[in-house]
Design a protein around this motif. Sequence first.
Motif, PDB file in Angstrom:
ATOM      1  N   SER A  36     -15.847   8.491  21.675  1.00  0.00           N
ATOM      2  CA  SER A  36     -16.476   7.009  21.440  1.00  0.00           C
ATOM      3  C   SER A  36     -16.655   6.544  20.179  1.00  0.00           C
ATOM      4  CB  SER A  36     -17.927   6.992  22.308  1.00  0.00           C
ATOM      5  OG  SER A  36     -18.881   7.797  21.753  1.00  0.00           O
ATOM      6  N   SER A  37     -16.792   7.707  19.272  1.00  0.00           N
ATOM      7  CA  SER A  37     -16.882   7.543  17.734  1.00  0.00           C
ATOM      8  C   SER A  37     -15.539   7.558  17.359  1.00  0.00           C
ATOM      9  CB  SER A  37     -17.889   8.583  17.094  1.00  0.00           C
ATOM     10  OG  SER A  37     -17.354   9.629  17.467  1.00  0.00           O
ATOM     11  N   TYR A  38     -15.308   6.995  16.009  1.00  0.00           N
ATOM     12  CA  TYR A  38     -13.943   6.763  15.352  1.00  0.00           C
ATOM     13  C   TYR A  38     -13.458   8.098  15.011  1.00  0.00           C
ATOM     14  CZ  TYR A  38     -13.819   1.630  16.111  1.00  0.00           C
ATOM     15  OH  TYR A  38     -13.805   0.510  16.555  1.00  0.00           O
ATOM     16  N   GLY A  39     -12.083   8.751  15.202  1.00  0.00           N
ATOM     17  CA  GLY A  39     -11.348   9.553  14.371  1.00  0.00           C
ATOM     18  C   GLY A  39     -10.650   8.726  13.492  1.00  0.00           C
ATOM     19  N   GLN A  40     -10.017   9.613  12.671  1.00  0.00           N
ATOM     20  CA  GLN A  40      -8.959   8.856  11.650  1.00  0.00           C
ATOM     21  C   GLN A  40      -7.950  10.000  11.334  1.00  0.00           C
ATOM     22  OE1 GLN A  40     -11.284   7.324   8.429  1.00  0.00           O
ATOM     23  NE2 GLN A  40     -10.436   9.064   7.249  1.00  0.00           N
ATOM     24  N   PHE A  41      -6.542   9.230  10.739  1.00  0.00           N
ATOM     25  CA  PHE A  41      -5.633   9.917  10.323  1.00  0.00           C
ATOM     26  C   PHE A  41      -5.087   9.059   9.257  1.00  0.00           C
ATOM     27  CE2 PHE A  41      -3.820   8.302  13.981  1.00  0.00           C
ATOM     28  CZ  PHE A  41      -2.644   7.536  13.445  1.00  0.00           C
ATOM     29  N   VAL A  42      -4.357   9.843   8.335  1.00  0.00           N
ATOM     30  CA  VAL A  42      -3.556   8.970   7.145  1.00  0.00           C
ATOM     31  C   VAL A  42      -2.380   9.440   7.068  1.00  0.00           C
ATOM     32  CG1 VAL A  42      -3.842   8.904   4.576  1.00  0.00           C
ATOM     33  CG2 VAL A  42      -5.825   9.338   5.760  1.00  0.00           C
ATOM     34  N   PHE A  43      -1.219   8.597   6.806  1.00  0.00           N
ATOM     35  CA  PHE A  43      -0.114   8.813   6.621  1.00  0.00           C
ATOM     36  C   PHE A  43       0.531   7.962   5.474  1.00  0.00           C
ATOM     37  CE2 PHE A  43      -0.054   5.445   9.633  1.00  0.00           C
ATOM     38  CZ  PHE A  43       0.794   4.309   9.122  1.00  0.00           C
ATOM     39  N   ASN A  44       1.487   8.601   4.671  1.00  0.00           N
ATOM     40  CA  ASN A  44       2.143   7.670   3.307  1.00  0.00           C
ATOM     41  C   ASN A  44       3.204   6.856   4.205  1.00  0.00           C
ATOM     42  OD1 ASN A  44       0.403   9.069   1.724  1.00  0.00           O
ATOM     43  ND2 ASN A  44       1.916  11.292   1.648  1.00  0.00           N
ATOM     44  N   LEU A  45       3.700   5.888   3.190  1.00  0.00           N
ATOM     45  CA  LEU A  45       4.607   5.002   3.686  1.00  0.00           C
ATOM     46  C   LEU A  45       5.837   5.093   2.646  1.00  0.00           C
ATOM     47  CD1 LEU A  45       2.419   1.805   4.180  1.00  0.00           C
ATOM     48  CD2 LEU A  45       3.550   3.305   5.819  1.00  0.00           C
ATOM     49  N   ASN A  46       6.934   4.950   3.139  1.00  0.00           N
ATOM     50  CA  ASN A  46       8.268   4.960   2.315  1.00  0.00           C
ATOM     51  C   ASN A  46       8.656   3.725   1.639  1.00  0.00           C
ATOM     52  OD1 ASN A  46       8.475   7.804   2.690  1.00  0.00           O
ATOM     53  ND2 ASN A  46       9.748   7.779   4.508  1.00  0.00           N
ATOM     54  N   GLU A  47       9.263   3.678   0.776  1.00  0.00           N
ATOM     55  CA  GLU A  47       9.763   2.261   0.514  1.00  0.00           C
ATOM     56  C   GLU A  47      10.885   1.626   1.563  1.00  0.00           C
ATOM     57  OE1 GLU A  47       9.025   0.667  -2.440  1.00  0.00           O
ATOM     58  OE2 GLU A  47       7.795   2.070  -3.354  1.00  0.00           O
ATOM     59  N   TYR A  64      -6.126   0.421   8.033  1.00  0.00           N
ATOM     60  CA  TYR A  64      -6.592   0.121   6.780  1.00  0.00           C
ATOM     61  C   TYR A  64      -5.556   0.388   5.774  1.00  0.00           C
ATOM     62  CZ  TYR A  64     -11.075  -0.406   9.026  1.00  0.00           C
ATOM     63  OH  TYR A  64     -12.333  -0.731   9.870  1.00  0.00           O
ATOM     64  N   ASP A  65      -5.217  -0.427   4.448  1.00  0.00           N
ATOM     65  CA  ASP A  65      -4.637  -0.047   3.417  1.00  0.00           C
ATOM     66  C   ASP A  65      -5.295   0.981   2.465  1.00  0.00           C
ATOM     67  OD1 ASP A  65      -6.176  -1.638   1.937  1.00  0.00           O
ATOM     68  OD2 ASP A  65      -4.758  -3.352   1.567  1.00  0.00           O
ATOM     69  N   ASP A  66      -4.478   1.202   1.407  1.00  0.00           N
ATOM     70  CA  ASP A  66      -5.131   2.167   0.579  1.00  0.00           C
ATOM     71  C   ASP A  66      -6.372   1.540  -0.496  1.00  0.00           C
ATOM     72  OD1 ASP A  66      -3.862   0.462  -1.194  1.00  0.00           O
ATOM     73  OD2 ASP A  66      -2.396   1.943  -2.018  1.00  0.00           O
ATOM     74  N   HIS A  67      -6.692   0.429  -0.142  1.00  0.00           N
ATOM     75  CA  HIS A  67      -7.856  -0.144  -0.853  1.00  0.00           C
ATOM     76  C   HIS A  67      -9.107  -0.367   0.338  1.00  0.00           C
ATOM     77  CE1 HIS A  67      -5.683  -0.981  -4.652  1.00  0.00           C
ATOM     78  NE2 HIS A  67      -4.828  -1.581  -3.916  1.00  0.00           N
ATOM     79  N   GLY A  68      -8.878  -0.015   1.255  1.00  0.00           N
ATOM     80  CA  GLY A  68      -9.843  -0.078   2.328  1.00  0.00           C
ATOM     81  C   GLY A  68      -9.810  -1.194   3.115  1.00  0.00           C
ATOM     82  N   ILE A  72       6.776  -1.400   9.853  1.00  0.00           N
ATOM     83  CA  ILE A  72       5.810  -1.449   8.606  1.00  0.00           C
ATOM     84  C   ILE A  72       7.128  -1.540   7.290  1.00  0.00           C
ATOM     85  CG2 ILE A  72       4.154  -0.538   7.012  1.00  0.00           C
ATOM     86  CD1 ILE A  72       2.907   1.261   9.274  1.00  0.00           C
ATOM     87  N   ILE A  73       6.967  -2.609   6.544  1.00  0.00           N
ATOM     88  CA  ILE A  73       7.722  -2.846   5.314  1.00  0.00           C
ATOM     89  C   ILE A  73       6.905  -2.853   4.110  1.00  0.00           C
ATOM     90  CG2 ILE A  73       9.290  -4.378   4.216  1.00  0.00           C
ATOM     91  CD1 ILE A  73      10.002  -5.768   6.999  1.00  0.00           C
ATOM     92  N   LYS A  74       7.294  -1.617   3.539  1.00  0.00           N
ATOM     93  CA  LYS A  74       6.619  -1.380   2.213  1.00  0.00           C
ATOM     94  C   LYS A  74       7.548  -2.200   1.104  1.00  0.00           C
ATOM     95  CE  LYS A  74       4.993   1.900  -1.414  1.00  0.00           C
ATOM     96  NZ  LYS A  74       4.937   3.346  -1.581  1.00  0.00           N
ATOM     97  N   GLU A  75       6.799  -3.281   0.458  1.00  0.00           N
ATOM     98  CA  GLU A  75       7.567  -4.075  -0.590  1.00  0.00           C
ATOM     99  C   GLU A  75       7.468  -3.415  -1.867  1.00  0.00           C
ATOM    100  OE1 GLU A  75       5.449  -7.911   0.353  1.00  0.00           O
ATOM    101  OE2 GLU A  75       6.834  -8.313   1.861  1.00  0.00           O
ATOM    102  N   SER A 126       0.852  -1.205  -0.071  1.00  0.00           N
ATOM    103  CA  SER A 126      -0.010   0.083  -0.171  1.00  0.00           C
ATOM    104  C   SER A 126       0.978   1.224   0.061  1.00  0.00           C
ATOM    105  CB  SER A 126      -0.837  -0.030   1.245  1.00  0.00           C
ATOM    106  OG  SER A 126      -1.742   0.932   1.164  1.00  0.00           O
ATOM    107  N   LYS A 127       0.393   2.198  -0.638  1.00  0.00           N
ATOM    108  CA  LYS A 127       1.017   3.616  -0.675  1.00  0.00           C
ATOM    109  C   LYS A 127       0.975   4.238   0.656  1.00  0.00           C
ATOM    110  CE  LYS A 127       0.686   4.143  -5.666  1.00  0.00           C
ATOM    111  NZ  LYS A 127       0.141   5.179  -6.781  1.00  0.00           N
ATOM    112  N   TYR A 128      -0.297   4.016   1.254  1.00  0.00           N
ATOM    113  CA  TYR A 128      -0.644   4.729   2.728  1.00  0.00           C
ATOM    114  C   TYR A 128      -1.515   3.767   3.455  1.00  0.00           C
ATOM    115  CZ  TYR A 128      -4.900   6.158   0.224  1.00  0.00           C
ATOM    116  OH  TYR A 128      -6.127   5.941  -0.361  1.00  0.00           O
TER     117      TYR A 128
END
Length: 231
Positions: A167-178, A203-207, A228-231, A132-134
């Motif tokens: 009680s409800s979900y919050g979220q954040f997103v971050f990118n992954l390096n190789e 979750y990955d970039d495909h949900g 996290i290892i991005k292949e 995944s990219k993020y």
Amino acid sequence: MKQFLLVVMMCFAMNSFAQTEFGKKFKPIAPLNNKVAPKKVTPSVSAQAPVIKAPDLLKKPEQTLPSFSKYEIGQTKSFSMEQTNEFANPGDRVMEKMTKDLNKTLVREGLKEDDRFLVKIDKNFGEIRTKSKYFVVQYRDYISIDGDLIKATINNQMIGGIMELYSSYGQFVFNLNEGFNVFEMEAFSKGSSGGNTCEFKIYDDHGVLVRSEYWDNWDKGVKGKFVIIKE
């Protein structure tokens, strides 16, 4: 001489007449008794002088205490700097016991954290391999909403600032390096009811759900780490 005898005879005659005239009719009147008899007064009981009993100066006075006193003669109450609840309100003891019982129940049912069991050691959640990219991370407080805060970093860079848990979900997103990426989530504070509690899902970039984890009763500053290892 004749004149003298005449005078004597006249005096005798007058005296005889007077005695004859008043001797039978005249009765002397006794004098009035004007003397006032003294009034006899009987003294009343209240007018009597009180009986005064002289104290015995040679007798030692008796020592007595009121009937409500719990101390006896010769006993002294020991002095102590220790705080006692001799004058405590009985209702306070009942409320204290009820509070302790309620806290135990909340902890037992998982509705409250117990400070006696705070987690103070960082946790390694292991390794994740992905293409995944993020990643998208959802997070929430799954016990009591008491002001828990978290901080997230990817490769030592903060993501989204300090975040509060609800009680409800919050979220954040971050990118992954190789290659290798180090993702950390930190319990930035303790809540008002105990340690920090957090449930999170990655979750990955495909949900697609990659990992679901949680922490319970973490102390402030404790971190959870993912490699996290991005292949």
